[in-house]
Write a protein that holds these residues in place. Sequence first.
Motif, mmCIF file in Angstrom:
data_model
loop_
_atom_site.group_PDB
_atom_site.id
_atom_site.type_symbol
_atom_site.label_atom_id
_atom_site.label_comp_id
_atom_site.label_asym_id
_atom_site.label_seq_id
_atom_site.Cartn_x
_atom_site.Cartn_y
_atom_site.Cartn_z
ATOM 1 N N ASP A 139 19.544 -33.148 43.874
ATOM 2 C CA ASP A 139 18.581 -32.529 42.973
ATOM 3 C C ASP A 139 18.304 -31.090 43.392
ATOM 4 O O ASP A 139 18.046 -30.803 44.570
ATOM 5 C CB ASP A 139 17.265 -33.307 42.979
ATOM 6 C CG ASP A 139 17.457 -34.762 42.538
ATOM 7 O OD1 ASP A 139 18.556 -35.063 42.052
ATOM 8 O OD2 ASP A 139 16.512 -35.555 42.693
ATOM 9 N N GLY A 140 18.347 -30.174 42.423
ATOM 10 C CA GLY A 140 17.984 -28.795 42.684
ATOM 11 C C GLY A 140 18.917 -28.043 43.592
ATOM 12 O O GLY A 140 18.520 -27.054 44.203
ATOM 13 N N VAL A 141 20.163 -28.489 43.732
ATOM 14 C CA VAL A 141 21.132 -27.868 44.639
ATOM 15 C C VAL A 141 22.401 -27.552 43.858
ATOM 16 O O VAL A 141 22.892 -28.371 43.069
ATOM 17 C CB VAL A 141 21.458 -28.790 45.832
ATOM 18 C CG1 VAL A 141 22.549 -28.173 46.707
ATOM 19 C CG2 VAL A 141 20.207 -29.072 46.646
ATOM 20 N N PHE A 142 22.967 -26.362 44.090
ATOM 21 C CA PHE A 142 24.263 -26.016 43.519
ATOM 22 C C PHE A 142 25.342 -26.667 44.396
ATOM 23 O O PHE A 142 25.591 -26.229 45.518
ATOM 24 C CB PHE A 142 24.452 -24.500 43.467
ATOM 25 C CG PHE A 142 23.641 -23.832 42.387
ATOM 26 C CD1 PHE A 142 24.179 -23.675 41.120
ATOM 27 C CD2 PHE A 142 22.354 -23.380 42.641
ATOM 28 C CE1 PHE A 142 23.431 -23.060 40.113
ATOM 29 C CE2 PHE A 142 21.614 -22.771 41.651
ATOM 30 C CZ PHE A 142 22.145 -22.612 40.383
ATOM 31 N N THR A 143 25.951 -27.719 43.900
ATOM 32 C CA THR A 143 26.954 -28.477 44.651
ATOM 33 C C THR A 143 28.343 -27.953 44.307
ATOM 34 O O THR A 143 28.757 -27.996 43.139
ATOM 35 C CB THR A 143 26.869 -29.975 44.324
ATOM 36 O OG1 THR A 143 25.548 -30.438 44.606
ATOM 37 C CG2 THR A 143 27.871 -30.757 45.156
ATOM 38 N N LYS A 144 29.055 -27.495 45.323
ATOM 39 C CA LYS A 144 30.412 -26.987 45.114
ATOM 40 C C LYS A 144 31.376 -28.155 45.227
ATOM 41 O O LYS A 144 31.817 -28.531 46.313
ATOM 42 C CB LYS A 144 30.731 -25.900 46.140
ATOM 43 C CG LYS A 144 31.986 -25.105 45.797
ATOM 44 C CD LYS A 144 32.158 -23.920 46.743
ATOM 45 C CE LYS A 144 33.354 -23.080 46.341
ATOM 46 N NZ LYS A 144 33.550 -21.927 47.240
ATOM 47 N N VAL A 145 31.705 -28.765 44.102
ATOM 48 C CA VAL A 145 32.602 -29.923 44.090
ATOM 49 C C VAL A 145 33.989 -29.527 44.545
ATOM 50 O O VAL A 145 34.676 -30.279 45.239
ATOM 51 C CB VAL A 145 32.639 -30.553 42.683
ATOM 52 C CG1 VAL A 145 33.610 -31.724 42.624
ATOM 53 C CG2 VAL A 145 31.243 -31.012 42.284
ATOM 54 N N SER A 146 34.442 -28.334 44.165
ATOM 55 C CA SER A 146 35.729 -27.797 44.613
ATOM 56 C C SER A 146 35.619 -26.283 44.582
ATOM 57 O O SER A 146 34.576 -25.720 44.254
ATOM 58 C CB SER A 146 36.867 -28.291 43.714
ATOM 59 O OG SER A 146 36.758 -27.735 42.420
#
Length: 367
Positions: A139-146
């Motif tokens: 939640d509320g985080v920019f997740t770098k999937v790739s």
Amino acid sequence: MRQLFLALIATTGGLSALIWLTQSLRFVSLVVGRGLSLRVFLELTSLMVPSFVAVVLPITTFVVTLFVYHRLSGDRELTVMQAAGLSPFALARPGLICATVAMVVTFTLNLWIVPASYHEFKQYEFQIRNKMAAFMLQDGVFTKVSDALTVYVRERGHDGSLKGIMIEDDRVANSRATIFAERGTMLVVNDQPRVVLYDGSRQEIDHRTGRLTMLLFDRNTIDLTSSKNQENRSRDASEMSLSELLHPDLTQINIRDRGKLAVEGWRRITTPLTAFSFAMIALVAILRGAFSRHGNITRPLGAILSVVGLLALNLMLQNLAGRNMALIPLILLESAAPAFICAVLLFGPEIRAGRETAAIVRQTQEG
């Protein structure tokens, strides 16, 4: 025998653990950055342990054999056993058995266990990088999937529902898109993570005209794997079986890689032989030569330098044979020849003495 095997297990285990610790550090950022658990980290890195054992076992066999026999020599136990009439073969028998066991274990690791475990390791790593990470959205985080896909979620429910979604999709160079959606749901389709978006928009910029295009949708599905082409990744040489390395399908590989595959296959065959050869070098260094009351460091030092030289020569031959396959037989010769030479030096006088004794007995009986 007990001292040899206990020391071999302890030394091999300790050195393998040290290598595992140093090599596993490069996966810490992968696991921590993806938000994965400690269990996943241990499962991933433990798959590399068999390859570490296969590499260090020939070296630890030499070190243990040299150390145990040198200590027996320093405590005068070898001198007492020789004075009691034990032959060089009888004294070397525990070391030969230990070396044979190490050779068989290395064969088993190289031909079956290591390729299977390394294949599982690459599959698991691929799964973490391209699949599992998609389910670690916070939640509320920019997740770098790739490297080309970033996902932001304002709120995530326990049932997998998502709210306030933004996706930056740069997987297609000429069609980079920013996607917004009010809500969504995580799904798995054909073992691939996907997110179903509802009530959103897809915005793209036409690089030729510079105009912004926007597509409104009620429902859209986004694949969260980094690339569809990666699903059919090419296998590494360490994952292939021995038959695939020695008899590769030329339609599936680059012709320039044929030499590298052949060298990898012969390395798996010849590495176990070095375990026996290195142990024989240690036995010759301790059991052959005159007794010295003040000890003798020259022979053990010579054995260590010989093994270091053989390791360097083996690496050089593998590099050269990768470019010229005609040099591959030299790898087998370099691995097996030291054992044969050491056997002649260690047991040759005993064999000749036995033949001379037998000849004298025959002459006596004939006379």
